[in-house]
Design an enzyme around this catalytic site. Structure first.
Site: not given
Ligand code: GDP
Length: 140
Positions: A11, A51, A59, A114, A117, A128
């Site tokens: 990322k 996404y 978010f 973070n 992905h 994807e």
């Molecule tokens: P992953 O599968 O671990 O990447 O997590 P998720 O599928 O739950 O979320 C997708 C992505 O959305 C995450 O990797 C973060 O970049 C973003 N994201 C998730 N939760 C939050 C949040 O509470 N705040 C913000 N700003 N971004 C979030």
């Protein structure tokens, strides 16, 4: 478990800090093989499509803005049980909860920024991969 493929993104927070090689080292140390890789500037449309599952989340706008804020590196990884193996190497979404030795523990800035992905299931991995790579760009 058979050989499997997963989709990965390094990322913007990681590419901006010049961490592509450091992330790739952790991927390779985990026994995963990078069988396709390219650095791209994602468009807003590509990020919104990618996404789409999160479009009702509060978010979503912030996430899309972040994903297009700098180049990303999209990848296809291959290995035994690659989907779960990569999720393990990535660590928890929130770096404060990520285990020692994981990519997110080492590099992630926050729950949003973070660093990586990784696909969460075989069906999403296939979709994807197809969004960003044509078959002849993947050399396993
Ligand atoms: P992953 O599968 O671990 O990447 O997590 P998720 O599928 O739950 O979320 C997708 C992505 O959305 C995450 O990797 C973060 O970049 C973003 N994201 C998730 N939760 C939050 C949040 O509470 N705040 C913000 N700003 N971004 C979030």
């Amino acid at each position: 478990m058979a050989l499997q493929r997963t989709f990965s993104i390094i990322k913007p927070d990681a590419t901006e800090r010049n961490l592509t090689g450091a992330v790739n080292a952790k991927i390779e140390e985990a026994g995963l093989r990078i069988i396709a890789q390219k650095r791209i500037q994602m468009t807003r449309g590509q990020a919104e499509t990618f996404y789409a599952v999160h479009k009702e989340r509060p978010f979503f706008g912030e996430l899309v803005d972040f994903m297009i804020s700098a180049p990303v590196v999209v990848q296809v990884l291959e290995g035994e049980d690659a989907i779960v193996k990569y999720r393990d190497v990535m660590g928890a979404t929130n770096p404060e909860q990520a285990a020692e030795g994981t990519i997110r523990k080492a590099f992630a800035k926050s729950i949003g920024e973070n660093s990586v992905h990784g696909s969460d299931a075989a069906e999403t991995a296939a979709l994807e991969i197809a969004q960003f790579f044509s078959g002849n760009e993947i050399v396993g």
